[in-house]
Design an enzyme around this catalytic site. Structure first.
Site, PDB file in Angstrom:
ATOM      1  N   ASP A  13       0.813  -1.225   0.000  1.00 20.95           N
ATOM      2  CA  ASP A  13       0.000   0.000   0.000  1.00 20.95           C
ATOM      3  C   ASP A  13       0.844   1.272   0.000  1.00 20.95           C
ATOM      4  O   ASP A  13       0.429   2.298   0.542  1.00 20.95           O
ATOM      5  CB  ASP A  13      -0.950   0.034   1.222  1.00 20.95           C
ATOM      6  CG  ASP A  13      -1.786  -1.218   1.318  1.00 20.95           C
ATOM      7  OD1 ASP A  13      -2.280  -1.664   0.272  1.00 20.95           O
ATOM      8  OD2 ASP A  13      -1.934  -1.753   2.428  1.00 20.95           O
ATOM      9  N   GLY A  15       1.720   3.039  -2.593  1.00 18.99           N
ATOM     10  CA  GLY A  15       1.394   3.975  -3.674  1.00 18.99           C
ATOM     11  C   GLY A  15       2.096   3.589  -4.969  1.00 18.99           C
ATOM     12  O   GLY A  15       2.390   4.440  -5.806  1.00 18.99           O
ATOM     13  N   LYS A  16       2.311   2.296  -5.141  1.00 19.10           N
ATOM     14  CA  LYS A  16       2.985   1.822  -6.367  1.00 19.10           C
ATOM     15  C   LYS A  16       2.166   2.141  -7.605  1.00 19.10           C
ATOM     16  O   LYS A  16       2.712   2.446  -8.659  1.00 19.10           O
ATOM     17  CB  LYS A  16       3.217   0.297  -6.290  1.00 19.10           C
ATOM     18  CG  LYS A  16       4.161  -0.104  -5.192  1.00 19.10           C
ATOM     19  CD  LYS A  16       4.315  -1.602  -5.108  1.00 19.10           C
ATOM     20  CE  LYS A  16       3.108  -2.317  -4.524  1.00 19.10           C
ATOM     21  NZ  LYS A  16       2.842  -2.052  -3.109  1.00 19.10           N
ATOM     22  N   ASN A  38      -5.272  -9.811  -4.327  1.00 17.69           N
ATOM     23  CA  ASN A  38      -5.078  -9.284  -2.960  1.00 17.69           C
ATOM     24  C   ASN A  38      -4.568  -7.847  -3.023  1.00 17.69           C
ATOM     25  O   ASN A  38      -4.705  -7.083  -2.079  1.00 17.69           O
ATOM     26  CB  ASN A  38      -4.104 -10.159  -2.149  1.00 17.69           C
ATOM     27  CG  ASN A  38      -2.824 -10.509  -2.890  1.00 17.69           C
ATOM     28  OD1 ASN A  38      -2.703 -10.257  -4.091  1.00 17.69           O
ATOM     29  ND2 ASN A  38      -1.878 -11.111  -2.201  1.00 17.69           N
ATOM     30  N   GLY A  40      -4.277  -3.894  -4.324  1.00 20.35           N
ATOM     31  CA  GLY A  40      -5.225  -2.843  -4.715  1.00 20.35           C
ATOM     32  C   GLY A  40      -4.413  -1.631  -5.103  1.00 20.35           C
ATOM     33  O   GLY A  40      -3.951  -0.893  -4.251  1.00 20.35           O
ATOM     34  N   HIS A  41      -4.169  -1.470  -6.401  1.00 21.03           N
ATOM     35  CA  HIS A  41      -3.347  -0.347  -6.852  1.00 21.03           C
ATOM     36  C   HIS A  41      -4.254   0.804  -7.283  1.00 21.03           C
ATOM     37  O   HIS A  41      -5.005   0.689  -8.248  1.00 21.03           O
ATOM     38  CB  HIS A  41      -2.433  -0.793  -8.012  1.00 21.03           C
ATOM     39  CG  HIS A  41      -1.395  -1.785  -7.565  1.00 21.03           C
ATOM     40  ND1 HIS A  41      -0.625  -2.513  -8.431  1.00 21.03           N
ATOM     41  CD2 HIS A  41      -1.004  -2.159  -6.326  1.00 21.03           C
ATOM     42  CE1 HIS A  41       0.192  -3.280  -7.731  1.00 21.03           C
ATOM     43  NE2 HIS A  41      -0.034  -3.083  -6.462  1.00 21.03           N
ATOM     44  N   GLN A 222       2.039  -5.853  -3.220  1.00 20.21           N
ATOM     45  CA  GLN A 222       2.371  -5.959  -1.786  1.00 20.21           C
ATOM     46  C   GLN A 222       3.723  -5.272  -1.500  1.00 20.21           C
ATOM     47  O   GLN A 222       4.061  -4.322  -2.193  1.00 20.21           O
ATOM     48  CB  GLN A 222       2.386  -7.425  -1.319  1.00 20.21           C
ATOM     49  CG  GLN A 222       1.018  -8.079  -1.282  1.00 20.21           C
ATOM     50  CD  GLN A 222       0.568  -8.622  -2.620  1.00 20.21           C
ATOM     51  OE1 GLN A 222       1.313  -9.289  -3.303  1.00 20.21           O
ATOM     52  NE2 GLN A 222      -0.656  -8.351  -2.988  1.00 20.21           N
ATOM     53  N   THR A 237       2.642 -12.563   2.715  1.00 19.04           N
ATOM     54  CA  THR A 237       1.824 -13.106   1.638  1.00 19.04           C
ATOM     55  C   THR A 237       2.565 -14.337   1.080  1.00 19.04           C
ATOM     56  O   THR A 237       3.657 -14.663   1.535  1.00 19.04           O
ATOM     57  CB  THR A 237       1.530 -12.027   0.564  1.00 19.04           C
ATOM     58  OG1 THR A 237       0.514 -12.531  -0.312  1.00 19.04           O
ATOM     59  CG2 THR A 237       2.765 -11.623  -0.230  1.00 19.04           C
ATOM     60  N   THR A 298      -8.458  -3.079  -1.072  1.00 14.69           N
ATOM     61  CA  THR A 298      -9.100  -4.330  -1.477  1.00 14.69           C
ATOM     62  C   THR A 298     -10.185  -4.742  -0.497  1.00 14.69           C
ATOM     63  O   THR A 298     -11.270  -5.173  -0.885  1.00 14.69           O
ATOM     64  CB  THR A 298      -8.030  -5.444  -1.598  1.00 14.69           C
ATOM     65  OG1 THR A 298      -7.093  -5.042  -2.593  1.00 14.69           O
ATOM     66  CG2 THR A 298      -8.630  -6.782  -2.001  1.00 14.69           C
ATOM     67  N   THR A 299      -9.905  -4.601   0.798  1.00 12.76           N
ATOM     68  CA  THR A 299     -10.857  -5.114   1.790  1.00 12.76           C
ATOM     69  C   THR A 299     -11.554  -4.011   2.591  1.00 12.76           C
ATOM     70  O   THR A 299     -12.503  -4.303   3.309  1.00 12.76           O
ATOM     71  CB  THR A 299     -10.120  -6.020   2.805  1.00 12.76           C
ATOM     72  OG1 THR A 299      -9.069  -5.239   3.406  1.00 12.76           O
ATOM     73  CG2 THR A 299      -9.518  -7.238   2.139  1.00 12.76           C
ATOM     74  N   LEU A 330       3.622  12.312   1.565  1.00 13.91           N
ATOM     75  CA  LEU A 330       4.331  13.231   2.473  1.00 13.91           C
ATOM     76  C   LEU A 330       3.355  14.258   3.049  1.00 13.91           C
ATOM     77  O   LEU A 330       3.467  14.661   4.204  1.00 13.91           O
ATOM     78  CB  LEU A 330       5.473  13.932   1.715  1.00 13.91           C
ATOM     79  CG  LEU A 330       6.366  14.830   2.572  1.00 13.91           C
ATOM     80  CD1 LEU A 330       7.132  14.021   3.617  1.00 13.91           C
ATOM     81  CD2 LEU A 330       7.349  15.615   1.707  1.00 13.91           C
ATOM     82  N   ASP A 331       2.375  14.648   2.238  1.00 14.61           N
ATOM     83  CA  ASP A 331       1.398  15.665   2.664  1.00 14.61           C
ATOM     84  C   ASP A 331       0.569  15.226   3.866  1.00 14.61           C
ATOM     85  O   ASP A 331       0.028  16.071   4.583  1.00 14.61           O
ATOM     86  CB  ASP A 331       0.468  16.014   1.486  1.00 14.61           C
ATOM     87  CG  ASP A 331      -0.208  14.766   0.931  1.00 14.61           C
ATOM     88  OD1 ASP A 331       0.522  13.831   0.534  1.00 14.61           O
ATOM     89  OD2 ASP A 331      -1.449  14.719   0.923  1.00 14.61           O
TER      90      ASP A 331
HETATM   91  P1  IMP Z   1      -2.879 -12.630   1.464  1.00 15.88           P
HETATM   92  O1  IMP Z   1      -1.891 -12.096   0.496  1.00 15.88           O
HETATM   93  O2  IMP Z   1      -4.301 -12.275   1.142  1.00 15.88           O
HETATM   94  O3  IMP Z   1      -2.693 -14.095   1.729  1.00 15.88           O
HETATM   95  O4  IMP Z   1      -2.606 -11.919   2.877  1.00 15.88           O
HETATM   96  C1  IMP Z   1      -1.387 -12.111   3.610  1.00 15.88           C
HETATM   97  C2  IMP Z   1      -0.966 -10.816   4.284  1.00 15.88           C
HETATM   98  O5  IMP Z   1      -0.578  -9.879   3.303  1.00 15.88           O
HETATM   99  C3  IMP Z   1      -2.062 -10.139   5.099  1.00 15.88           C
HETATM  100  O6  IMP Z   1      -1.484  -9.479   6.193  1.00 15.88           O
HETATM  101  C4  IMP Z   1      -2.630  -9.108   4.134  1.00 15.88           C
HETATM  102  O7  IMP Z   1      -3.250  -8.030   4.787  1.00 15.88           O
HETATM  103  C5  IMP Z   1      -1.355  -8.685   3.434  1.00 15.88           C
HETATM  104  N1  IMP Z   1      -1.588  -8.167   2.079  1.00 15.88           N
HETATM  105  C6  IMP Z   1      -1.888  -8.856   0.968  1.00 15.88           C
HETATM  106  N2  IMP Z   1      -2.005  -8.058  -0.087  1.00 15.88           N
HETATM  107  C7  IMP Z   1      -1.758  -6.825   0.363  1.00 15.88           C
HETATM  108  C8  IMP Z   1      -1.699  -5.546  -0.281  1.00 15.88           C
HETATM  109  O8  IMP Z   1      -1.884  -5.402  -1.486  1.00 15.88           O
HETATM  110  N3  IMP Z   1      -1.411  -4.492   0.530  1.00 15.88           N
HETATM  111  C9  IMP Z   1      -1.155  -4.640   1.850  1.00 15.88           C
HETATM  112  N4  IMP Z   1      -1.194  -5.811   2.488  1.00 15.88           N
HETATM  113  C10 IMP Z   1      -1.483  -6.888   1.745  1.00 15.88           C
END
Ligand code: IMP
Length: 423
Positions: A13, A15-16, A38, A40-41, A222, A237, A298-299, A330-331
């Site tokens: 997360d 900011g890629k 998993n 979310g860009h 990730q 992950t 994502t969630t 930074l903001d």
């Molecule tokens: P999984 O990848 O869904 O199996 O989750 C494993 C761990 O990676 C958990 O702590 C998730 O919250 C974290 N995770 C997976 N994808 C992301 C992402 O895109 N951003 C931040 N955390 C992630």
């Protein structure tokens, strides 16, 4: 022309999406190398915001070809939703999206097993997208790949073998109902027809592109501290977001990689369980979450927030080979009197030499902080390093120095224009 790898340098997360979108202007191909839906860009174009889970963030540039590499695990439902979302926004992806025939598929039972495991005391706090179970099958050598969709008999045979085993697990171990084989075979056959036009040998395509001197961006998902080998195992992950994953996840040689850039927030966040030494459980943490809108793309889960961890980032720079960093959001720190940066960890009265990936030790360390003066000025309309208040520049220079990297980009807002390129 070689490959530039973009990695998340923290726990994801960072900011890629925004950085890859920006770089895409001067690239030909953006290739995603691991993870699945998993991720979310988030990309902001004008007033519109898009969240991409599978399709690389370069898709908004018409000249870019996007690749979903063999290292990615593809969820058909998420992919079809994303393709529909892009079509609705008028983004034409015909001929611009290539999916590796060797990429593994996420099956409905992967999500089911992910959800079941998350109800046990050893929960990781996953995104529930079936990522771990799909990679388990990949490494068990029973996974179902995109290429398997081509032949109904092969697909049916493989799904049947998988389901026979999964049904045992579901009914006998977890007390759940059986999965219907035929329904899944039909669903995935239909999916094949819809994605057929995108599927190809992407490794071959990328090698051809390298020969033609095309500029390729390898997009990680990730972050390094979630890497299954180098992260805070087991709270990670199930893939390799670190730069090495770009080679295996795309089928390109290490010699093709020209640079590795790390994306990091100006502070730290983490979603899910696991160690987070600089986490703030107080009003300051809450303030970062509110100002930074730190909720999972994502969630929707609230992200855990804390101070920038230069000690962890130094380690991340080491395992990734990060030379340049992009500091995002930074903001968000505009209205803080004081800002802390973690410069090291102490255990039993001694400073650790490097970031420990051993959970037992990580849980017992004490972070050591250096205090920085806040700038109390809105930065979001500033477009050059010179315009930044001196305390913001001091902060940024310290981040680079403490992590052994060079400052390359600074993001002061979600828009493309809210980016400072450091000469
Ligand atoms: P999984 O990848 O869904 O199996 O989750 C494993 C761990 O990676 C958990 O702590 C998730 O919250 C974290 N995770 C997976 N994808 C992301 C992402 O895109 N951003 C931040 N955390 C992630």
């Amino acid at each position: 022309m070689p490959v530039d790898v973009i990695v998340g340098a923290q726990w994801g997360d960072e900011g890629k999406g925004k950085v890859v979108d920006l770089l895409s202007e001067h690239a030909d191909i953006v290739a995603r190398y691991q993870g699945g839906a998993n991720a979310g860009h988030t990309v902001c174009i004008g007033e519109k915001q898009f969240v991409l889970h599978l399709i690389p963030s370069g898709i908004f540039h018409e000249h870019i070809t996007c690749v979903i590499g063999n290292g990615v695990v593809v969820d058909p439902t998420a992919l079809m939703d994303e393709i529909a979302q892009l079509a609705e926004a008028g983004v034409n992806i015909t001929g611009r999206l290539l999916i590796s025939h060797n990429a593994h598929l996420i099956m409905p039972y992967h999500k089911q097993l992910d959800a079941i495991r998350e109800q046990t005391p050893n929960r990781i706090g996953t995104t529930g997208r079936g990522i771990g179970p799909s990679y388990i099958d990949k490494f068990m050598r029973i996974g179902i790949r995109i290429v398997d969709l081509l032949d109904r008999d092969v697909l049916a045979r493989k799904i049947k073998v998988n389901i026979a085993e999964k049904n045992q697990l579901l009914t006998k171990v977890y007390g759940k109902t059986q999965i219907d084989v035929d329904q899944i075979i039909n669903e995935y056959q239909e999916f094949d027809q819809r994605i057929d036009e995108y599927v190809t040998d992407t490794a071959l395509f990328l090698h051809g592109a390298l020969k033609e001197n095309k500029r390729i961006i390898a997009e990680g998902a990730q972050g390094a501290l979630l890497d299954v080998d180098h992260g805070t195992y087991p709270f990670v992950t199930s893939s390799n977001p670190t730069s090495g994953g770009a080679c295996t996840g795309l089928g390109i040689p290490p010699t093709a990689v020209r640079s590795v850039a790390g994306i990091t927030k100006a502070y730290c966040t983490r979603v899910g369980n696991g160690p987070f030494p600089t986490e703030l459980h107080d009003a300051t943490g809450e303030k970062i979450r509110t100002v930074g809108n730190e909720f999972g793309a994502t969630t929707g889960r609230p992200r855990r927030c804390g101070w920038f961890d230069a000690f962890a980032l130094r380690y991340s720079a080491m395992v990734n080979g990060i030379e340049n960093i992009a500091v995002t959001k930074l903001d968000v720190l505009d209205a803080f009197e004081e800002i802390n940066v973690c410069t090291g960890y102490e255990f039993a009265g001694r400073r650790l030499k490097t970031f420990p990936t051993d959970l037992a030790l990580l849980d017992r360390i004490t972070p050591v902080y250096e205090r920085f003066e806040g700038w109390n000025t809105p930065l979001s309309s500033m477009t050059s390093l010179d315009q930044l208040p001196s305390s913001a520049r001091t902060y940024l220079e310290a981040l680079a120095e403490l992590t052994g990297t060079r400052l390359w980009l600074i993001s002061v807002g979600p828009r493309r224009s809210q980016t400072i390129v450091v000469e």
